[in-house]
Design a protein around this motif. Structure first.
Motif, PDB file in Angstrom:
ATOM      1  N   CYS A   1      81.952  59.388 122.244  1.00  0.00           N
ATOM      2  CA  CYS A   1      80.772  60.025 121.677  1.00  0.00           C
ATOM      3  C   CYS A   1      79.629  59.075 122.042  1.00  0.00           C
ATOM      4  CB  CYS A   1      80.936  60.175 120.159  1.00  0.00           C
ATOM      5  SG  CYS A   1      79.693  61.235 119.424  1.00  0.00           S
ATOM      6  N   ASP A   2      78.981  59.370 123.151  1.00  0.00           N
ATOM      7  CA  ASP A   2      78.066  58.429 123.802  1.00  0.00           C
ATOM      8  C   ASP A   2      76.882  58.071 122.916  1.00  0.00           C
ATOM      9  OD1 ASP A   2      76.504  56.945 125.595  1.00  0.00           O
ATOM     10  OD2 ASP A   2      77.123  58.173 127.284  1.00  0.00           O
ATOM     11  N   SER A   3      76.777  56.794 122.598  1.00  0.00           N
ATOM     12  CA  SER A   3      75.698  56.282 121.749  1.00  0.00           C
ATOM     13  C   SER A   3      74.538  55.725 122.571  1.00  0.00           C
ATOM     14  CB  SER A   3      76.233  55.164 120.842  1.00  0.00           C
ATOM     15  OG  SER A   3      77.321  55.609 120.082  1.00  0.00           O
ATOM     16  N   ARG A   4      74.682  55.733 123.904  1.00  0.00           N
ATOM     17  CA  ARG A   4      73.652  55.156 124.780  1.00  0.00           C
ATOM     18  C   ARG A   4      72.820  56.194 125.494  1.00  0.00           C
ATOM     19  NH1 ARG A   4      77.948  52.292 128.269  1.00  0.00           N
ATOM     20  NH2 ARG A   4      78.640  54.393 127.881  1.00  0.00           N
ATOM     21  N   GLU A   5      73.409  57.366 125.721  1.00  0.00           N
ATOM     22  CA  GLU A   5      72.725  58.404 126.481  1.00  0.00           C
ATOM     23  C   GLU A   5      72.879  59.738 125.765  1.00  0.00           C
ATOM     24  OE1 GLU A   5      73.857  58.584 130.579  1.00  0.00           O
ATOM     25  OE2 GLU A   5      74.103  56.418 130.701  1.00  0.00           O
ATOM     26  N   GLY A   6      72.133  60.709 126.200  1.00  0.00           N
ATOM     27  CA  GLY A   6      72.224  62.048 125.626  1.00  0.00           C
ATOM     28  C   GLY A   6      71.067  62.887 126.074  1.00  0.00           C
ATOM     29  N   CYS A   7      70.979  64.065 125.488  1.00  0.00           N
ATOM     30  CA  CYS A   7      69.872  64.983 125.758  1.00  0.00           C
ATOM     31  C   CYS A   7      69.837  65.419 127.222  1.00  0.00           C
ATOM     32  CB  CYS A   7      68.527  64.357 125.349  1.00  0.00           C
ATOM     33  SG  CYS A   7      68.458  63.835 123.624  1.00  0.00           S
ATOM     34  N   ASN A   8      71.001  65.455 127.879  1.00  0.00           N
ATOM     35  CA  ASN A   8      71.062  65.906 129.270  1.00  0.00           C
ATOM     36  C   ASN A   8      72.272  66.812 129.462  1.00  0.00           C
ATOM     37  OD1 ASN A   8      73.285  64.149 129.427  1.00  0.00           O
ATOM     38  ND2 ASN A   8      72.087  62.514 130.322  1.00  0.00           N
TER      39      ASN A   8
ATOM     40  N   ASN B   1      92.370  73.703 118.700  1.00  0.00           N
ATOM     41  CA  ASN B   1      93.517  73.600 117.807  1.00  0.00           C
ATOM     42  C   ASN B   1      94.232  72.261 117.955  1.00  0.00           C
ATOM     43  OD1 ASN B   1      93.251  76.172 116.609  1.00  0.00           O
ATOM     44  ND2 ASN B   1      94.101  77.104 118.448  1.00  0.00           N
ATOM     45  N   GLU B   2      93.806  71.446 118.935  1.00  0.00           N
ATOM     46  CA  GLU B   2      94.394  70.123 119.134  1.00  0.00           C
ATOM     47  C   GLU B   2      93.720  69.122 118.194  1.00  0.00           C
ATOM     48  OE1 GLU B   2      95.050  68.683 123.236  1.00  0.00           O
ATOM     49  OE2 GLU B   2      94.189  70.614 123.839  1.00  0.00           O
ATOM     50  N   LEU B   3      94.504  68.158 117.732  1.00  0.00           N
ATOM     51  CA  LEU B   3      93.984  67.087 116.875  1.00  0.00           C
ATOM     52  C   LEU B   3      93.441  65.985 117.779  1.00  0.00           C
ATOM     53  CD1 LEU B   3      96.907  67.084 114.309  1.00  0.00           C
ATOM     54  CD2 LEU B   3      94.580  67.904 113.908  1.00  0.00           C
ATOM     55  N   VAL B   4      92.162  66.129 118.177  1.00  0.00           N
ATOM     56  CA  VAL B   4      91.526  65.199 119.101  1.00  0.00           C
ATOM     57  C   VAL B   4      90.172  64.743 118.560  1.00  0.00           C
ATOM     58  CG1 VAL B   4      92.725  66.046 121.164  1.00  0.00           C
ATOM     59  CG2 VAL B   4      90.554  67.101 120.478  1.00  0.00           C
ATOM     60  N   VAL B   5      89.762  63.551 119.013  1.00  0.00           N
ATOM     61  CA  VAL B   5      88.481  62.979 118.596  1.00  0.00           C
ATOM     62  C   VAL B   5      87.802  62.260 119.754  1.00  0.00           C
ATOM     63  CG1 VAL B   5      89.205  62.632 116.192  1.00  0.00           C
ATOM     64  CG2 VAL B   5      89.472  60.772 117.846  1.00  0.00           C
ATOM     65  N   ALA B   6      86.508  62.048 119.574  1.00  0.00           N
ATOM     66  CA  ALA B   6      85.719  61.152 120.408  1.00  0.00           C
ATOM     67  C   ALA B   6      85.196  60.055 119.483  1.00  0.00           C
ATOM     68  CB  ALA B   6      84.552  61.904 121.046  1.00  0.00           C
ATOM     69  N   LEU B   7      85.123  58.830 119.985  1.00  0.00           N
ATOM     70  CA  LEU B   7      84.625  57.700 119.205  1.00  0.00           C
ATOM     71  C   LEU B   7      83.283  57.229 119.747  1.00  0.00           C
ATOM     72  CD1 LEU B   7      87.865  55.506 118.888  1.00  0.00           C
ATOM     73  CD2 LEU B   7      86.902  57.090 117.187  1.00  0.00           C
ATOM     74  N   SER B   8      82.412  56.734 118.864  1.00  0.00           N
ATOM     75  CA  SER B   8      81.141  56.142 119.282  1.00  0.00           C
ATOM     76  C   SER B   8      81.379  55.073 120.359  1.00  0.00           C
ATOM     77  CB  SER B   8      80.436  55.489 118.104  1.00  0.00           C
ATOM     78  OG  SER B   8      80.004  56.448 117.191  1.00  0.00           O
ATOM     79  N   THR B   9      80.366  54.841 121.158  1.00  0.00           N
ATOM     80  CA  THR B   9      80.465  53.950 122.319  1.00  0.00           C
ATOM     81  C   THR B   9      81.157  52.625 122.026  1.00  0.00           C
ATOM     82  OG1 THR B   9      78.561  54.947 123.403  1.00  0.00           O
ATOM     83  CG2 THR B   9      79.073  52.674 124.009  1.00  0.00           C
ATOM     84  N   GLY B  10      80.736  51.922 120.989  1.00  0.00           N
ATOM     85  CA  GLY B  10      81.335  50.615 120.704  1.00  0.00           C
ATOM     86  C   GLY B  10      82.807  50.716 120.352  1.00  0.00           C
ATOM     87  N   TRP B  11      83.165  51.711 119.557  1.00  0.00           N
ATOM     88  CA  TRP B  11      84.566  51.895 119.166  1.00  0.00           C
ATOM     89  C   TRP B  11      85.402  52.415 120.330  1.00  0.00           C
ATOM     90  CZ3 TRP B  11      83.178  54.700 114.002  1.00  0.00           C
ATOM     91  CH2 TRP B  11      82.792  53.742 113.048  1.00  0.00           C
ATOM     92  N   TYR B  12      84.805  53.207 121.200  1.00  0.00           N
ATOM     93  CA  TYR B  12      85.480  53.705 122.403  1.00  0.00           C
ATOM     94  C   TYR B  12      85.864  52.535 123.305  1.00  0.00           C
ATOM     95  CZ  TYR B  12      86.050  56.518 126.670  1.00  0.00           C
ATOM     96  OH  TYR B  12      86.527  57.111 127.817  1.00  0.00           O
ATOM     97  N   ASN B  13      85.014  51.506 123.290  1.00  0.00           N
ATOM     98  CA  ASN B  13      85.311  50.222 123.929  1.00  0.00           C
ATOM     99  C   ASN B  13      85.678  50.368 125.406  1.00  0.00           C
ATOM    100  OD1 ASN B  13      85.545  47.438 123.902  1.00  0.00           O
ATOM    101  ND2 ASN B  13      87.701  47.488 123.314  1.00  0.00           N
ATOM    102  N   SER B  14      84.778  50.989 126.165  1.00  0.00           N
ATOM    103  CA  SER B  14      84.962  51.176 127.617  1.00  0.00           C
ATOM    104  C   SER B  14      86.265  51.900 127.951  1.00  0.00           C
ATOM    105  CB  SER B  14      84.897  49.836 128.346  1.00  0.00           C
ATOM    106  OG  SER B  14      83.654  49.215 128.132  1.00  0.00           O
ATOM    107  N   GLY B  15      86.719  52.757 127.074  1.00  0.00           N
ATOM    108  CA  GLY B  15      87.919  53.540 127.333  1.00  0.00           C
ATOM    109  C   GLY B  15      89.219  52.886 126.914  1.00  0.00           C
TER     110      GLY B  15
END
Length: 165
Positions: free
Chosen positions: A118-125, A79-93
């Motif tokens: 929203c990790d664009s470098r890793e996944g599937c783990n 119910n919170e208005l929250v997002v994750a951004l792709s790696t480049g836009w996240y910009n190391s936090g």
């Protein structure tokens, strides 16, 4: 006429110089169960506003994300208005805790807090809840974001724009 020609030539060379930065090409791939997924170390440049794909994410414990979220080490209620951004836009936090405004093509907009990458470098783990890597242009929104925008969550992915608030 001569001034116009000089201006056009100058603009052409400026475009040629920046054109490579206007996109974000995959930097490799991950193969998982025989399927190849692109990985990215970048995202398209941030403009005001920036075009993106909004995806749906369950931010609660046991949801889509796997581990607690990068910015605060916590899970979040859907119910919170929250997002994750792709790696480049996240910009190391550097955007952790920042508010962004997301606008849908239906004219609705909402402000949401950046809580994860929203990790664009890793996944599937396990760390990524078994999810493949995100594409380079993703704003991964909670159900509350989708509801505030009046969007059908069953669609799963829609075009939006976003901007820093």
């Amino acid at each position: 006429m001569e001034t116009t020609s000089v201006l056009l030539i100058s603009l052409f060379f400026i475009f040629i110089a920046i054109a490579p930065t206007l996109s974000c090409d995959p930097s490799g791939s991950i193969v998982y169960h025989g399927t190849s997924f692109p990985i990215y170390t970048c995202s398209p440049p941030v403009t005001a506003p920036t075009g993106a794909k909004l995806t749906l994410n369950d931010f609660s414990k046991g949801g889509d994300g796997g581990d607690p979220f990068e910015c605060d080490g916590q899970y979040h209620d859907n119910n919170e208005l929250v997002v994750a951004l792709s790696t480049g836009w996240y910009n190391s936090g550097s955007r952790c805790g920042s508010m962004i405004t997301i606008a849908a093509t239906n004219g609705a907009s909402v402000m949401a807090k950046v809580v994860d990458e929203c990790d664009s470098r890793e996944g599937c783990n396990r760390d990524h809840g078994g999810q493949p890597p995100c594409l380079s242009n993703i704003v991964d929104g909670s159900p509350a974001v989708w509801n505030a925008l009046g969007l059908d969550q069953g669609v799963g992915i829609v075009d939006v724009t976003w901007a820093m608030t």
